[in-house]
Every structure is written in C-alpha cells, then in structure tokens.
Write a protein that holds these residues in place. Structure first.
Motif, short mmCIF file in Angstrom:
data_model
loop_
_atom_site.label_atom_id
_atom_site.label_comp_id
_atom_site.label_asym_id
_atom_site.label_seq_id
_atom_site.Cartn_x
_atom_site.Cartn_y
_atom_site.Cartn_z
N GLN A 1 -6.79 -2.12 1.82
CA GLN A 1 -7.25 -1.30 2.93
C GLN A 1 -8.28 -2.02 3.78
O GLN A 1 -8.25 -1.95 5.02
CB GLN A 1 -7.83 0.03 2.42
N PHE B 1 -1.90 11.63 8.36
CA PHE B 1 -2.27 10.24 8.12
C PHE B 1 -3.58 9.89 8.80
O PHE B 1 -4.38 9.13 8.25
CB PHE B 1 -1.18 9.25 8.54
N ALA B 2 -3.83 10.44 9.98
CA ALA B 2 -5.11 10.19 10.65
C ALA B 2 -6.26 10.65 9.76
O ALA B 2 -7.28 9.96 9.62
CB ALA B 2 -5.15 10.89 12.00
N TYR C 1 3.22 3.75 8.01
CA TYR C 1 2.52 4.76 7.23
C TYR C 1 2.96 6.18 7.62
O TYR C 1 3.21 7.02 6.76
CB TYR C 1 1.00 4.65 7.41
N ASP D 1 -6.44 8.25 6.77
CA ASP D 1 -6.94 6.96 7.24
C ASP D 1 -8.47 7.01 7.35
O ASP D 1 -9.16 6.10 6.88
CB ASP D 1 -6.30 6.66 8.60
N SER E 1 0.82 -1.21 0.00
CA SER E 1 0.00 0.00 0.00
C SER E 1 0.86 1.26 0.00
O SER E 1 0.59 2.21 -0.73
CB SER E 1 -0.93 -0.01 1.21
N GLN F 1 1.56 12.47 11.42
CA GLN F 1 0.55 11.67 12.12
C GLN F 1 -0.84 12.26 11.95
O GLN F 1 -1.81 11.54 11.70
CB GLN F 1 0.90 11.53 13.60
N TYR G 1 0.82 1.48 11.64
CA TYR G 1 0.71 2.94 11.73
C TYR G 1 2.08 3.61 11.70
O TYR G 1 2.24 4.65 11.05
CB TYR G 1 -0.08 3.34 12.98
N LEU H 1 -11.26 5.01 5.00
CA LEU H 1 -12.31 4.20 5.62
C LEU H 1 -13.69 4.65 5.12
O LEU H 1 -14.54 3.82 4.80
CB LEU H 1 -12.23 4.30 7.14
N GLN I 1 -6.57 -4.33 6.13
CA GLN I 1 -5.91 -3.62 7.22
C GLN I 1 -6.90 -3.16 8.28
O GLN I 1 -6.64 -3.26 9.49
CB GLN I 1 -5.10 -2.45 6.67
N TYR I 2 -8.06 -2.66 7.85
CA TYR I 2 -9.07 -2.25 8.83
C TYR I 2 -9.59 -3.46 9.61
O TYR I 2 -9.84 -3.36 10.82
CB TYR I 2 -10.22 -1.50 8.17
#
Length: 196
Positions: A101, A152-153, A128, A156, A70, A149, A125, A160, A104-105
């Motif tokens: 994805q 990426f949050a 990534y 992410d 990914s 961070q 995490y 989702l 991963q979730y």
C-alpha cells in the motif's frame, strides 16, 4: 541493509518487482535505483535492466504487480459475507504487507508530478473498483460501480490512515461500519456510532 523477505516471490522477475515495491515504500522514488533493487533481490543489477529495459517500465510493472497482489490478498472479488471476516482480512493485509500500500500511495502522489504515470494510476483504481464491484455483486449488494467506487474510496482513505499511524481501533470501527452500510445492516447505525 533493511530486512526483506523474498520468500514466495521466486528469484526472477517477481522477486525484482517485490524488491522494487520494498525500495520505493522505504526510500521513495529517489531511492529507486537498479542497484538498490538488485541488492534487495540478491541479484546483479544488470538483471533489472535485462527484465525491464528502463526505470519507468520497472515502475509501471511494479505498480501493476502490487495491485494484482493486493487484490488477491484482500479477497475483494470474493468478499466474505461476515463483517468480522471482512475486517480481519483487510486489517491483516495492511499489517502483513504495508509496503504494497505504501508503494501504491507513493505512485499515486508521483503521478501528480509525472503525468506519464497517470494511466497506470488510473488502471490501479479501475482494478480495485472492478474487483470490489464483483465482490459486492456476489454478496447481492446492489449499487453497481457507484457503490463500489464509493466503498473503495472509503477503504482507500482508511488504509492510508492506518499506514500513517492513525489509531488502529478507529480504523477497524470504520471498516465495520462501512461493511454495515454496504450490507444494509441495521448495525451500521448512525455516524455517531463510530465514536469518533
């Protein structure tokens, strides 16, 4: 049997990891058996045990493989300097590889129930965020690990949402807005520009 294209994954270990990702993304962990993986990969199920030894080792290896794949496909370490390219790259990754994805979730949620997976999810995490930090630094975007961070949050959550079926145009707008914020662009505007 569900369609699975193993082109580009080879016939050995990598094909088994890709098949594992596919099985879990489609059936959850309850559907993950050596037989299901072997059937998708087109091999004998004893080959799965030979390569990984046990189910947990298979799961951890598949998680590491999915993250590496990914990150490589998303180009997080080598971010394009243009927000349109950034958005196009991320949207294409999600459209063309939803199983990566989704898998991963599934693993992130499973780690809540199975603490032995927590280390692998933490590494997910960290990988990534580290890749995104490198990409942001290369573009001269300051903020260090905290910015990476936070970015990426946001990504992410947007990924989702897209996997969950949220309107694609809204996710694209949010990715473009995030890019503007990261780049310090005047185009980011205010939150009202997202037209939520």
């Amino acid at each position: 049997m569900e369609e699975f294209v193993s082109a580009g994954y080879g016939t050995g270990r990598e094909a088994l990891l890709a098949a594992t990702v596919h099985v879990v993304a489609r059936k959850g962990l309850r559907g993950l058996t050596y037989r299901a993986v072997a059937e998708i990969a087109g091999v004998n199920n004893s080959l799965v045990a030979h390569h990984f030894g046990n189910r947990d080792a298979l799961i951890e290896a598949a998680l590491e493989w999915s993250v590496s794949r990914s990150i490589g496909l998303s180009g997080l370490e080598n971010l394009p300097s243009d927000k349109d390219d950034f958005c196009r790259t991320l949207m294409a990754l999600i459209r063309e590889n939803p199983d990566l994805q989704t898998f991963q979730y599934e693993m992130i949620l499973e780690a809540r129930r199975r603490p032995e997976l927590a280390g692998a999810v933490r590494r997910l995490y960290e990988s990534y965020i580290s890749a995104l930090s490198v990409g942001l630094s290369r573009l001269g975007i300051k903020g260090g690990p905290g910015a990476a961070q936070a970015a990426f949050a946001a990504l992410d959550g947007l990924v989702l949402q897209l996997i969950a079926g949220v309107e694609e145009e809204g996710v694209e707008r949010a990715i473009r807005y995030l890019w503007g914020v990261l780049a310090g662009s005047d185009e980011a505007g205010s939150l009202s520009s997202l037209e939520v």
